[in-house]
Design a protein around this motif. Sequence first.
Motif, PDB file in Angstrom:
ATOM      1  N   LEU A 119      61.365  31.233 -39.170  1.00  0.00           N
ATOM      2  CA  LEU A 119      61.437  32.408 -38.296  1.00  0.00           C
ATOM      3  C   LEU A 119      62.865  32.893 -38.109  1.00  0.00           C
ATOM      4  O   LEU A 119      63.122  34.107 -38.131  1.00  0.00           O
ATOM      5  CB  LEU A 119      60.785  32.113 -36.939  1.00  0.00           C
ATOM      6  CG  LEU A 119      59.277  32.386 -36.864  1.00  0.00           C
ATOM      7  CD1 LEU A 119      58.492  31.420 -37.745  1.00  0.00           C
ATOM      8  CD2 LEU A 119      58.771  32.296 -35.429  1.00  0.00           C
ATOM      9  N   LEU A 120      63.799  31.972 -37.942  1.00  0.00           N
ATOM     10  CA  LEU A 120      65.183  32.376 -37.671  1.00  0.00           C
ATOM     11  C   LEU A 120      65.901  32.848 -38.924  1.00  0.00           C
ATOM     12  O   LEU A 120      66.536  33.911 -38.925  1.00  0.00           O
ATOM     13  CB  LEU A 120      65.962  31.213 -37.054  1.00  0.00           C
ATOM     14  CG  LEU A 120      65.466  30.631 -35.729  1.00  0.00           C
ATOM     15  CD1 LEU A 120      66.319  29.434 -35.346  1.00  0.00           C
ATOM     16  CD2 LEU A 120      65.492  31.668 -34.621  1.00  0.00           C
ATOM     17  N   VAL A 142      50.388  32.615 -36.444  1.00  0.00           N
ATOM     18  CA  VAL A 142      50.002  33.454 -37.585  1.00  0.00           C
ATOM     19  C   VAL A 142      50.678  32.948 -38.849  1.00  0.00           C
ATOM     20  O   VAL A 142      51.704  32.265 -38.790  1.00  0.00           O
ATOM     21  CB  VAL A 142      50.338  34.941 -37.345  1.00  0.00           C
ATOM     22  CG1 VAL A 142      49.513  35.492 -36.183  1.00  0.00           C
ATOM     23  CG2 VAL A 142      51.822  35.133 -37.064  1.00  0.00           C
ATOM     24  N   PRO A 143      50.124  33.270 -40.030  1.00  0.00           N
ATOM     25  CA  PRO A 143      50.544  32.586 -41.258  1.00  0.00           C
ATOM     26  C   PRO A 143      51.777  33.123 -41.957  1.00  0.00           C
ATOM     27  O   PRO A 143      52.354  32.431 -42.792  1.00  0.00           O
ATOM     28  CB  PRO A 143      49.321  32.735 -42.165  1.00  0.00           C
ATOM     29  CG  PRO A 143      48.688  34.026 -41.733  1.00  0.00           C
ATOM     30  CD  PRO A 143      48.902  34.091 -40.252  1.00  0.00           C
ATOM     31  N   ARG A 149      55.653  40.330 -37.809  1.00  0.00           N
ATOM     32  CA  ARG A 149      56.242  41.640 -37.530  1.00  0.00           C
ATOM     33  C   ARG A 149      55.231  42.546 -36.820  1.00  0.00           C
ATOM     34  O   ARG A 149      55.587  43.315 -35.930  1.00  0.00           O
ATOM     35  CB  ARG A 149      56.731  42.274 -38.841  1.00  0.00           C
ATOM     36  CG  ARG A 149      57.541  43.557 -38.648  1.00  0.00           C
ATOM     37  CD  ARG A 149      58.243  43.951 -39.935  1.00  0.00           C
ATOM     38  NE  ARG A 149      58.817  45.278 -39.855  1.00  0.00           N
ATOM     39  CZ  ARG A 149      60.030  45.552 -39.385  1.00  0.00           C
ATOM     40  NH1 ARG A 149      60.804  44.570 -38.938  1.00  0.00           N
ATOM     41  NH2 ARG A 149      60.480  46.791 -39.360  1.00  0.00           N
ATOM     42  N   ARG A 150      53.976  42.431 -37.204  1.00  0.00           N
ATOM     43  CA  ARG A 150      52.943  43.219 -36.540  1.00  0.00           C
ATOM     44  C   ARG A 150      52.787  42.819 -35.073  1.00  0.00           C
ATOM     45  O   ARG A 150      52.575  43.664 -34.207  1.00  0.00           O
ATOM     46  CB  ARG A 150      51.615  43.050 -37.272  1.00  0.00           C
ATOM     47  CG  ARG A 150      51.547  43.821 -38.581  1.00  0.00           C
ATOM     48  CD  ARG A 150      50.269  43.520 -39.327  1.00  0.00           C
ATOM     49  NE  ARG A 150      50.214  44.258 -40.592  1.00  0.00           N
ATOM     50  CZ  ARG A 150      49.393  43.977 -41.587  1.00  0.00           C
ATOM     51  NH1 ARG A 150      48.538  42.948 -41.477  1.00  0.00           N
ATOM     52  NH2 ARG A 150      49.408  44.694 -42.702  1.00  0.00           N
ATOM     53  N   ILE A 151      52.893  41.515 -34.810  1.00  0.00           N
ATOM     54  CA  ILE A 151      52.805  41.048 -33.420  1.00  0.00           C
ATOM     55  C   ILE A 151      53.922  41.660 -32.585  1.00  0.00           C
ATOM     56  O   ILE A 151      53.708  42.143 -31.462  1.00  0.00           O
ATOM     57  CB  ILE A 151      52.864  39.515 -33.370  1.00  0.00           C
ATOM     58  CG1 ILE A 151      51.524  38.934 -33.830  1.00  0.00           C
ATOM     59  CG2 ILE A 151      53.195  39.016 -31.962  1.00  0.00           C
ATOM     60  CD1 ILE A 151      51.538  37.431 -34.002  1.00  0.00           C
TER      61      ILE A 151
END
Length: 303
Positions: A119-120, A142-143, A149-151
């Motif tokens: 993520l970072l 999420v995978p 990005r949608r979240i």
Amino acid sequence: MSNGADEPEEDSESESVGPFGLARAFQPLTDYYRSIFADLFQPVIQTYEPMSHIGEMISKRLVEASGVDAMLRETFEPLREHFREYWRDVFEGFGSLKERIYPPNLHDATPSVEEFEQLLLEEGIPLMWVPGPKVVRALLDVPDAVERRRIIGRRWKGIVNHCEAVIEDVDHPGLLEYRGFAIDCVAALRDGHNNPAQALAANLLDSLMQAHFSQSERAKLTSHRLGKFDLNDHGIRVALTFAPVWYAHAEYWPKNGDPIPRVFGRHPSAHGVSRSQYSRINAVYGLMLVTSVLKFFDVELAR
């Protein structure tokens, strides 16, 4: 003025630590306690295990008659009680240590080292102090990067609210002017002024870095020419806070014909103004970065 955004919208639910780097932070302590545990119990295991495999009744009765079985029980029970209390204290200590290292938004859903790196470093998502714990949990569940990005696109209002709360909690005297500009980013986003919010966030991030780090320190935290940011090269809080800052400083050279990135970047925000770079979701990424870095300095700077 507002720019359109192609991301979906949905209202949301309205001390550096060393000397170990991130990936090795807890391993030495874990190995130490494992070795102590093994050394203490090895004599008991070596004595008791062969007896557990005695198959014939006569042998079992001889063991019982000898008093060894009772002796082992008398020896082992106090040890078990001692270690039950001991390990309870150890794990309570781990919990306390986690609360000292990680900000409140990571207490309930602390990512693994692999998740932090993904993520970072691979996606540039800030996780220190923001976003809120429910969003962190959703991001971990999420995978892939597209879904994450949608979240962020769907939950932007809740993320902005959480950023505002963290910014308002900043009270270091040397950061109050920066805090005011960060609040301006929040207001601009809420009012639909996504372009100004992103531009201000990118420049505010740069100003914070310029004000509090030397040129060589900034290079270590932002330069892609020095290689990939290594979490183990920094204290835990520094690593977790500035890894996504490093991501946001990916090289972008218009003179070389580089395509304008669609993800948030400090350089394309300054030198690649376009519909590709400027969007509400990138403004939210910028605000999260500024909030995380601002709170880092609020915690770490001497008072």
